[in-house]
Design a protein around this motif. Structure first.
Motif, mmCIF file in Angstrom:
data_model
loop_
_atom_site.group_PDB
_atom_site.id
_atom_site.type_symbol
_atom_site.label_atom_id
_atom_site.label_comp_id
_atom_site.label_asym_id
_atom_site.label_seq_id
_atom_site.Cartn_x
_atom_site.Cartn_y
_atom_site.Cartn_z
ATOM 1 N N VAL A 1 -85.726 -57.018 30.512
ATOM 2 C CA VAL A 1 -86.447 -56.929 31.211
ATOM 3 C C VAL A 1 -85.854 -57.581 32.894
ATOM 4 C CG1 VAL A 1 -87.191 -54.774 30.075
ATOM 5 C CG2 VAL A 1 -88.538 -56.717 30.908
ATOM 6 N N TRP A 2 -85.692 -57.147 33.575
ATOM 7 C CA TRP A 2 -86.049 -57.938 35.033
ATOM 8 C C TRP A 2 -87.353 -57.688 36.184
ATOM 9 C CZ3 TRP A 2 -81.655 -54.632 33.479
ATOM 10 C CH2 TRP A 2 -80.664 -55.130 33.150
ATOM 11 N N PRO A 3 -87.888 -57.801 35.818
ATOM 12 C CA PRO A 3 -89.637 -57.730 36.802
ATOM 13 C C PRO A 3 -89.483 -57.905 37.752
ATOM 14 C CG PRO A 3 -89.316 -60.090 35.516
ATOM 15 C CD PRO A 3 -88.410 -59.487 34.721
ATOM 16 N N GLY A 4 -89.855 -57.827 39.095
ATOM 17 C CA GLY A 4 -90.366 -57.085 40.199
ATOM 18 C C GLY A 4 -91.088 -58.599 40.584
ATOM 19 N N THR A 5 -91.550 -58.498 41.892
ATOM 20 C CA THR A 5 -92.286 -59.552 42.506
ATOM 21 C C THR A 5 -93.551 -59.648 41.814
ATOM 22 O OG1 THR A 5 -92.715 -58.541 45.030
ATOM 23 C CG2 THR A 5 -90.909 -59.957 44.363
ATOM 24 N N VAL A 6 -93.880 -58.241 41.716
ATOM 25 C CA VAL A 6 -95.667 -57.868 40.761
ATOM 26 C C VAL A 6 -95.488 -57.718 39.968
ATOM 27 C CG1 VAL A 6 -97.698 -57.386 41.701
ATOM 28 C CG2 VAL A 6 -96.398 -56.949 43.295
ATOM 29 N N ALA A 7 -96.465 -58.591 39.421
ATOM 30 C CA ALA A 7 -96.416 -58.085 37.274
ATOM 31 C C ALA A 7 -97.758 -58.015 37.209
ATOM 32 C CB ALA A 7 -96.191 -59.820 37.053
ATOM 33 N N PRO A 8 -98.032 -57.284 35.905
ATOM 34 C CA PRO A 8 -99.288 -56.563 35.912
ATOM 35 C C PRO A 8 -100.401 -57.772 35.051
ATOM 36 C CG PRO A 8 -97.369 -56.212 34.452
ATOM 37 C CD PRO A 8 -97.066 -56.730 35.372
ATOM 38 N N ASP A 9 -101.517 -57.516 35.048
ATOM 39 C CA ASP A 9 -102.400 -58.443 34.207
ATOM 40 C C ASP A 9 -102.030 -58.227 33.105
ATOM 41 O OD1 ASP A 9 -103.481 -59.360 36.824
ATOM 42 O OD2 ASP A 9 -104.854 -58.023 36.811
ATOM 43 N N LEU A 10 -102.050 -59.745 32.178
ATOM 44 C CA LEU A 10 -102.133 -59.107 30.361
ATOM 45 C C LEU A 10 -103.365 -57.977 30.299
ATOM 46 C CD1 LEU A 10 -102.322 -62.692 29.621
ATOM 47 C CD2 LEU A 10 -100.293 -61.591 30.169
ATOM 48 N N GLY A 11 -102.872 -56.906 29.273
ATOM 49 C CA GLY A 11 -103.813 -56.172 28.750
ATOM 50 C C GLY A 11 -103.422 -54.731 27.805
ATOM 51 N N SER A 12 -104.351 -54.282 28.126
ATOM 52 C CA SER A 12 -104.013 -52.586 27.896
ATOM 53 C C SER A 12 -103.839 -51.472 28.609
ATOM 54 C CB SER A 12 -104.726 -52.504 26.229
ATOM 55 O OG SER A 12 -104.138 -51.309 26.149
ATOM 56 N N TYR A 13 -102.934 -50.992 28.849
ATOM 57 C CA TYR A 13 -102.508 -49.436 29.612
ATOM 58 C C TYR A 13 -102.182 -48.323 29.037
ATOM 59 C CZ TYR A 13 -102.466 -53.947 32.957
ATOM 60 O OH TYR A 13 -103.003 -55.056 33.659
ATOM 61 N N SER B 1 -88.741 -49.447 46.202
ATOM 62 C CA SER B 1 -89.194 -49.561 46.641
ATOM 63 C C SER B 1 -88.167 -50.698 47.865
ATOM 64 C CB SER B 1 -89.924 -50.794 46.830
ATOM 65 O OG SER B 1 -90.328 -51.582 45.751
ATOM 66 N N ASP B 2 -87.554 -51.025 47.260
ATOM 67 C CA ASP B 2 -86.026 -52.139 46.963
ATOM 68 C C ASP B 2 -85.153 -51.538 48.134
ATOM 69 O OD1 ASP B 2 -85.349 -51.020 45.264
ATOM 70 O OD2 ASP B 2 -84.693 -53.044 44.015
ATOM 71 N N GLY B 3 -84.793 -49.905 48.286
ATOM 72 C CA GLY B 3 -84.092 -49.339 48.358
ATOM 73 C C GLY B 3 -82.741 -48.814 47.383
ATOM 74 N N VAL B 4 -83.006 -49.112 46.433
ATOM 75 C CA VAL B 4 -82.512 -48.168 44.953
ATOM 76 C C VAL B 4 -82.760 -47.309 44.719
ATOM 77 C CG1 VAL B 4 -81.155 -49.208 42.613
ATOM 78 C CG2 VAL B 4 -81.459 -51.429 44.608
ATOM 79 N N ALA C 1 -101.232 -51.213 38.427
ATOM 80 C CA ALA C 1 -101.891 -51.231 39.429
ATOM 81 C C ALA C 1 -101.916 -52.300 40.216
ATOM 82 C CB ALA C 1 -102.195 -49.856 40.481
ATOM 83 N N LYS C 2 -101.309 -53.313 40.947
ATOM 84 C CA LYS C 2 -101.864 -53.918 41.498
ATOM 85 C C LYS C 2 -102.005 -54.630 42.378
ATOM 86 C CE LYS C 2 -102.020 -59.113 40.094
ATOM 87 N NZ LYS C 2 -101.374 -60.000 39.090
ATOM 88 N N SER C 3 -103.084 -55.101 43.314
ATOM 89 C CA SER C 3 -102.894 -55.504 44.707
ATOM 90 C C SER C 3 -102.316 -53.805 45.655
ATOM 91 C CB SER C 3 -102.748 -56.506 44.720
ATOM 92 O OG SER C 3 -102.816 -57.257 44.403
ATOM 93 N N GLY C 4 -102.821 -52.671 44.596
ATOM 94 C CA GLY C 4 -101.984 -51.721 45.835
ATOM 95 C C GLY C 4 -101.167 -51.290 45.629
ATOM 96 N N ILE C 5 -99.797 -51.849 44.778
ATOM 97 C CA ILE C 5 -98.664 -52.229 44.009
ATOM 98 C C ILE C 5 -98.529 -50.998 43.032
ATOM 99 C CG2 ILE C 5 -96.362 -52.766 43.657
ATOM 100 C CD1 ILE C 5 -97.277 -53.563 46.422
ATOM 101 N N GLN D 1 -93.097 -56.986 48.207
ATOM 102 C CA GLN D 1 -93.763 -56.746 46.705
ATOM 103 C C GLN D 1 -93.572 -55.258 46.195
ATOM 104 O OE1 GLN D 1 -97.865 -57.369 47.791
ATOM 105 N NE2 GLN D 1 -97.820 -58.935 47.627
ATOM 106 N N THR D 2 -92.378 -55.841 45.253
ATOM 107 C CA THR D 2 -92.058 -54.551 43.840
ATOM 108 C C THR D 2 -92.798 -54.466 43.112
ATOM 109 O OG1 THR D 2 -89.964 -56.293 43.781
ATOM 110 C CG2 THR D 2 -90.093 -54.636 45.382
ATOM 111 N N GLY D 3 -93.204 -53.238 42.210
ATOM 112 C CA GLY D 3 -93.909 -53.925 40.754
ATOM 113 C C GLY D 3 -92.973 -52.952 39.838
ATOM 114 N N GLY D 4 -91.211 -52.750 40.033
ATOM 115 C CA GLY D 4 -90.271 -52.317 39.419
ATOM 116 C C GLY D 4 -90.291 -53.124 38.230
#
Length: 183
Positions: free
Chosen positions: A94-106, A118-121, A131-135, A155-158
């Motif tokens: 995968v290609w991660p965005g700039t905001v990574a989730p914290d380690l753990g279970s979701y 959010s990058d226009g794509v 979600a992290k820091s509102g992203i 800041q992208t979470g995709g």
């Protein structure tokens, strides 16, 4: 001399076999030379996922729990779709965005068939899980198949993936499905 029908049948069978071989090769992804010859409009050097450093990328990471789940390794930039018997049914880079989730279970909280990232794509098969820091952080794939690097300064979470992998994750990742984020 064989009848013309025999020749036509032989040629047809041969053509079908050739197309099948090419389809199987295409399903495995582009060859490095083909990818270099056909960059997408948003591709850039380094846009492709790096090969896994693991000797056995199909092995589900230790500490990812048990049972049916999606496992996302931040360090390997890889996802595993794991069935109820703890067998990896599919794994992919995968290609991660700039905001990574914290380690753990979701858990998969919601899904959206398509939208603009959010990058226009234009993206599809969006599976939200954190979600992290509102992203919002979600798995998705670009509709045009591109794998753009994260937008500079945004800041992208995709967590992007190839289209076939996005479709597989969409089918697997129903609402409520467990997602485990590991190193």
């Amino acid at each position: 001399m064989p009848a013309p029908k025999v020749w036509v049948t032989g040629l047809t069978v041969g053509a079908i076999a050739a197309v099948t071989v090419l389809a199987v090769q295409a399903d495995k992804g582009p060859h490095p030379t083909a990818a270099a010859a056909r960059p997408s409009a948003s591709a850039s050097p380094g846009a492709s996922p790096a090969p896994s450093k693991s000797a056995s990328p199909a092995t589900v990471p230790d500490g990812s729990g048990t049972g049916r789940r999606i496992v996302y390794s931040l360090g390997q930039k890889r996802v595993w779709l794991v069935d109820a018997s703890d067998a990896a049914r599919r794994t992919f880079a995968v290609w991660p965005g700039t905001v990574a989730p914290d380690l753990g279970s979701y858990t998969v909280s919601s899904r959206n068939e398509s939208t603009t990232g959010s990058d226009g794509v234009e993206i599809e098969n969006i599976v939200y899980f954190a979600a992290k820091s509102g992203i919002s952080i979600a798995f998705s794939n670009a509709v045009d198949g591109s794998s753009p690097p994260p937008a500079a300064g945004k800041q992208t979470g995709g967590v992007r993936m190839r289209a076939a992998d996005g479709a597989a994750l969409w089918t697997f990742g129903e609402s409520g499905t467990k997602v485990v984020v590991v190193k």
